[in-house]
Scaffold this active site. Structure first.
Site, short mmCIF file in Angstrom:
data_model
loop_
_atom_site.label_atom_id
_atom_site.label_comp_id
_atom_site.label_asym_id
_atom_site.label_seq_id
_atom_site.Cartn_x
_atom_site.Cartn_y
_atom_site.Cartn_z
N HIS A 5 0.79 -1.23 0.00
CA HIS A 5 0.00 0.00 0.00
C HIS A 5 0.83 1.28 0.00
O HIS A 5 0.27 2.38 -0.05
CB HIS A 5 -0.93 0.00 1.21
CG HIS A 5 -1.73 -1.26 1.35
ND1 HIS A 5 -1.33 -2.30 2.17
CD2 HIS A 5 -2.88 -1.66 0.73
CE1 HIS A 5 -2.21 -3.28 2.07
NE2 HIS A 5 -3.15 -2.93 1.21
N GLY A 21 -7.15 12.09 7.40
CA GLY A 21 -7.84 11.03 6.68
C GLY A 21 -7.77 11.22 5.17
O GLY A 21 -7.56 10.28 4.42
N ARG A 25 -5.93 16.47 1.87
CA ARG A 25 -5.57 17.27 3.04
C ARG A 25 -4.08 17.10 3.34
O ARG A 25 -3.41 18.05 3.74
CB ARG A 25 -6.40 16.84 4.24
CG ARG A 25 -6.21 17.71 5.46
CD ARG A 25 -6.80 19.09 5.28
NE ARG A 25 -8.25 19.05 5.30
CZ ARG A 25 -9.02 20.11 5.17
NH1 ARG A 25 -8.47 21.30 4.99
NH2 ARG A 25 -10.34 20.00 5.19
N ARG A 88 -2.50 11.69 14.33
CA ARG A 88 -3.69 11.86 13.48
C ARG A 88 -4.23 13.28 13.66
O ARG A 88 -4.37 13.77 14.79
CB ARG A 88 -4.76 10.84 13.86
CG ARG A 88 -6.13 11.19 13.30
CD ARG A 88 -7.11 10.03 13.32
NE ARG A 88 -8.49 10.51 13.37
CZ ARG A 88 -9.13 11.15 12.41
NH1 ARG A 88 -8.49 11.46 11.28
NH2 ARG A 88 -10.39 11.53 12.56
N GLY A 90 -7.53 15.48 12.34
CA GLY A 90 -8.76 15.33 11.59
C GLY A 90 -9.92 16.08 12.21
O GLY A 90 -9.73 16.92 13.09
N GLU A 180 -15.18 10.23 16.05
CA GLU A 180 -14.48 10.13 14.77
C GLU A 180 -14.38 8.65 14.42
O GLU A 180 -15.17 7.87 14.94
CB GLU A 180 -13.12 10.85 14.83
CG GLU A 180 -12.23 10.49 16.02
CD GLU A 180 -11.43 9.24 15.78
OE1 GLU A 180 -10.47 9.29 15.00
OE2 GLU A 180 -11.75 8.20 16.39
N MET A 181 -13.45 8.24 13.58
CA MET A 181 -13.49 6.86 13.10
C MET A 181 -12.14 6.14 13.07
O MET A 181 -12.07 5.02 12.54
CB MET A 181 -14.11 6.82 11.69
CG MET A 181 -15.53 7.34 11.62
SD MET A 181 -16.31 7.14 9.99
CE MET A 181 -16.57 5.37 9.96
N GLU A 182 -11.09 6.71 13.63
CA GLU A 182 -9.77 6.09 13.47
C GLU A 182 -8.94 5.93 14.73
O GLU A 182 -8.10 5.03 14.82
CB GLU A 182 -8.94 6.90 12.46
CG GLU A 182 -9.40 6.82 11.02
CD GLU A 182 -10.53 7.78 10.69
OE1 GLU A 182 -11.30 7.50 9.76
OE2 GLU A 182 -10.64 8.82 11.38
N ASP A 205 -18.76 19.62 13.44
CA ASP A 205 -20.22 19.67 13.59
C ASP A 205 -20.59 19.18 14.99
O ASP A 205 -19.78 18.53 15.66
CB ASP A 205 -20.91 18.82 12.53
CG ASP A 205 -20.51 17.36 12.60
OD1 ASP A 205 -21.27 16.57 13.17
OD2 ASP A 205 -19.42 17.01 12.10
#
Length: 236
Positions: A5, A21, A25, A88, A90, A180-182, A205
């Protein structure tokens, strides 16, 4: 050595990598905050760059969305490219009533509904926490910049469009600052690999009130978060 990857050469990445993410960005950060930045990887258009900030070598690379994608890139950076620290950077949605739009949140710990860390931790609950050294430097950098940063627990969700919105009542009760998601996955990978990780977020938000930032507001507050992260990297 390339990985499935990442197609960067050995030594292409700095010791510390900023990880938004969105790969675009990452490009924005490289073009606007790093000096002499060069692109080092582009597999699947997941762009990565290395340059310098205040004289120190720094890299930035996208992670994609969610714990599986972030975990793949973090593992390969830690294991194959000698990266020691991943920060991270984000956005997140707030659930706590006293969190406002554009606030900066530093994730001291990350709860999650993902089973990734349980798989990693032989079926047990793993306390997914940030590396203290990175956390302390980020808090000090924010203080020196005069930016109020909230420090506490965040929540890494496996689903963006949750089928159980009542979960936000529980998150608010437990004083979760943002969703968030990570982060939980990143913290788990860092622990598994014996490396360091931190998550710094900007509130884009508010899940409870429905408030949202404009694109211009997101850019301004995102820049504050980036400066905190970058200044923490060069701190002694």
């Amino acid at each position: 050595m390339t990985t499935p990857h990442i197609n960067a050469v050995d030594g292409a990445f700095a010791e510390t990598v900023l990880m938004p993410g969105d790969p675009l960005r990452a490009k924005y950060i490289a073009e606007n905050f790093l000096k002499d930045a060069v692109q080092v990887t582009d597999v699947r258009n997941m762009l990565g760059f290395t340059g310098t900030y205040k004289g120190k070598r720094v890299s930035v690379m996208g992670s994609g969305m969610g714990i599986p994608s972030c975990s793949i890139y973090a593992t390969e950076l830690f294991r194959e490219y000698g990266v020691q620290n991943i920060i991270r950077v984000g956005s997140c949605g707030a659930v706590s009533r006293d969190i406002k739009l554009r606030d900066v949140i530093i994730g001291m710990g990350a709860s999650t509904d993902s089973k990734a860390n349980r798989i990693r931790f032989k079926g047990h609950d793993f306390a997914a926490i940030a590396s203290y050294e990175l956390l302390e430097k980020a808090v000090n950098a924010a203080r020196a910049l005069g930016i109020k940063a909230r420090v506490g627990n965040i929540f890494s969700a496996d689903t963006f469009y949750t089928p159980e919105p009542e979960v936000f009542d529980t998150l608010e009760k437990y004083n979760i600052l943002g969703v968030e998601m990570e982060a939980a996955g990143l913290y788990g990978v860092a622990a598994e690999e014996g490396k360091n990780a931190l998550c710094i977020l900007t509130v884009s938000d508010h899940i409870r009130t429905g408030e949202k930032t404009t694109s211009d507001e997101r850019q301004s507050s995102f820049n504050e978060m980036l400066i905190i992260a970058l200044d923490s990297i060069v701190a002694e």
